[in-house]
Write an enzyme that holds these catalytic residues in place. Structure first.
Site, PDB file in Angstrom:
ATOM      1  N   TRP A   1      -7.558   3.878 -10.675  1.00  0.00           N
ATOM      2  CA  TRP A   1      -6.828   3.669  -9.497  1.00  0.00           C
ATOM      3  C   TRP A   1      -7.482   2.610  -8.465  1.00  0.00           C
ATOM      4  O   TRP A   1      -6.808   1.768  -7.959  1.00  0.00           O
ATOM      5  CB  TRP A   1      -6.689   5.186  -8.840  1.00  0.00           C
ATOM      6  CG  TRP A   1      -6.026   4.773  -7.554  1.00  0.00           C
ATOM      7  CD1 TRP A   1      -6.467   4.945  -6.277  1.00  0.00           C
ATOM      8  CD2 TRP A   1      -4.372   4.885  -7.251  1.00  0.00           C
ATOM      9  NE1 TRP A   1      -5.284   4.818  -5.256  1.00  0.00           N
ATOM     10  CE2 TRP A   1      -4.183   4.958  -5.715  1.00  0.00           C
ATOM     11  CE3 TRP A   1      -3.458   4.870  -8.212  1.00  0.00           C
ATOM     12  CZ2 TRP A   1      -3.085   4.717  -5.421  1.00  0.00           C
ATOM     13  CZ3 TRP A   1      -2.188   4.676  -7.680  1.00  0.00           C
ATOM     14  CH2 TRP A   1      -1.938   4.939  -6.223  1.00  0.00           C
ATOM     15  N   TRP A   2      -8.674   2.713  -8.341  1.00  0.00           N
ATOM     16  CA  TRP A   2      -9.554   1.812  -7.588  1.00  0.00           C
ATOM     17  C   TRP A   2      -9.264   0.439  -8.121  1.00  0.00           C
ATOM     18  O   TRP A   2      -9.210  -0.609  -7.319  1.00  0.00           O
ATOM     19  CB  TRP A   2     -10.995   2.162  -7.707  1.00  0.00           C
ATOM     20  CG  TRP A   2     -11.683   3.431  -6.787  1.00  0.00           C
ATOM     21  CD1 TRP A   2     -10.869   4.113  -6.286  1.00  0.00           C
ATOM     22  CD2 TRP A   2     -12.808   4.052  -7.045  1.00  0.00           C
ATOM     23  NE1 TRP A   2     -11.490   5.251  -5.543  1.00  0.00           N
ATOM     24  CE2 TRP A   2     -12.850   5.317  -6.128  1.00  0.00           C
ATOM     25  CE3 TRP A   2     -13.777   3.622  -7.771  1.00  0.00           C
ATOM     26  CZ2 TRP A   2     -13.885   6.052  -6.151  1.00  0.00           C
ATOM     27  CZ3 TRP A   2     -15.094   4.652  -7.516  1.00  0.00           C
ATOM     28  CH2 TRP A   2     -14.993   5.595  -6.832  1.00  0.00           C
TER      29      TRP A   2
ATOM     30  N   TYR B   1       0.925  -1.312  -0.107  1.00  0.00           N
ATOM     31  CA  TYR B   1      -0.192  -0.200  -0.244  1.00  0.00           C
ATOM     32  C   TYR B   1       0.957   1.367  -0.101  1.00  0.00           C
ATOM     33  O   TYR B   1       0.532   2.286  -0.738  1.00  0.00           O
ATOM     34  CB  TYR B   1      -0.903  -0.041   1.242  1.00  0.00           C
ATOM     35  CG  TYR B   1      -1.883   0.992   1.264  1.00  0.00           C
ATOM     36  CD1 TYR B   1      -3.093   1.056   0.544  1.00  0.00           C
ATOM     37  CD2 TYR B   1      -1.550   2.272   1.820  1.00  0.00           C
ATOM     38  CE1 TYR B   1      -4.245   2.065   0.624  1.00  0.00           C
ATOM     39  CE2 TYR B   1      -2.547   3.448   1.927  1.00  0.00           C
ATOM     40  CZ  TYR B   1      -3.810   3.352   1.337  1.00  0.00           C
ATOM     41  OH  TYR B   1      -4.433   4.359   1.206  1.00  0.00           O
TER      42      TYR B   1
ATOM     43  N   TYR C   1      -3.502  15.985   1.729  1.00  0.00           N
ATOM     44  CA  TYR C   1      -4.328  14.680   1.876  1.00  0.00           C
ATOM     45  C   TYR C   1      -3.105  13.853   2.630  1.00  0.00           C
ATOM     46  O   TYR C   1      -2.130  13.645   2.107  1.00  0.00           O
ATOM     47  CB  TYR C   1      -4.429  13.918   0.538  1.00  0.00           C
ATOM     48  CG  TYR C   1      -5.479  12.788   0.359  1.00  0.00           C
ATOM     49  CD1 TYR C   1      -5.638  12.034   1.518  1.00  0.00           C
ATOM     50  CD2 TYR C   1      -6.095  12.464  -0.818  1.00  0.00           C
ATOM     51  CE1 TYR C   1      -6.524  10.920   1.242  1.00  0.00           C
ATOM     52  CE2 TYR C   1      -6.545  11.471  -1.123  1.00  0.00           C
ATOM     53  CZ  TYR C   1      -7.065  10.459  -0.153  1.00  0.00           C
ATOM     54  OH  TYR C   1      -7.950   9.506  -0.262  1.00  0.00           O
TER      55      TYR C   1
ATOM     56  N   HIS D   1       1.579   4.116  -2.980  1.00  0.00           N
ATOM     57  CA  HIS D   1       1.152   5.360  -2.766  1.00  0.00           C
ATOM     58  C   HIS D   1       2.510   6.344  -2.964  1.00  0.00           C
ATOM     59  O   HIS D   1       2.271   7.503  -3.281  1.00  0.00           O
ATOM     60  CB  HIS D   1       0.419   5.762  -1.599  1.00  0.00           C
ATOM     61  CG  HIS D   1      -0.956   5.645  -1.489  1.00  0.00           C
ATOM     62  ND1 HIS D   1      -1.470   4.261  -1.448  1.00  0.00           N
ATOM     63  CD2 HIS D   1      -2.190   6.486  -1.515  1.00  0.00           C
ATOM     64  CE1 HIS D   1      -2.897   4.427  -1.588  1.00  0.00           C
ATOM     65  NE2 HIS D   1      -3.178   5.645  -1.674  1.00  0.00           N
TER      66      HIS D   1
END
Length: 107
Positions: free
Chosen positions: A76-77, A18, A41, A22
């Site tokens: 992206w999802w 993860y 963010y 990112h």
């Protein structure tokens, strides 16, 4: 400044993956998020539970409501779906959080 806070769920064993994904966020996704008014963010991980806590700061009069329809976000999802708890459309299961306290600077 508008804040948007929510949690998501990471599947066990994918913490490093993860972070790697990112760390290499697509430039077109980063541009889209900025253009939608997201100025900051943050995503934090509770390593014991796999819960991801996300915090966004948005410019005044902006919303993220249009982002789910964007093809870049949908891509992206799909890219992230194998390592997160998702809905049938691959969007992450997101639980909105209610603000209950804010420390304001003294004047």
């Amino acid at each position: 400044m508008i804040t948007h806070c929510f949690t998501m769920q990471l599947k066990p064993g994918f913490e490093d993956e993860y972070k790697r994904r990112h760390d290499n966020i697509w430039p077109e996704l980063q541009d889209l998020l900025s253009e939608s008014g997201i100025e900051e963010y943050y995503i934090h991980l509770d390593e014991k539970t796999g819960i991801l806590f996300a915090f966004q700061k948005l410019k005044a009069n902006h919303t993220t409501s249009e982002l789910p329809q964007d093809p870049i976000v949908k891509k992206w999802w799909s890219y992230m779906a194998d390592i997160m708890k998702t809905n049938p459309d691959n969007s992450p299961v997101e639980i909105g959080l209610k603000e209950v306290f804010r420390l304001k600077p003294s004047s």
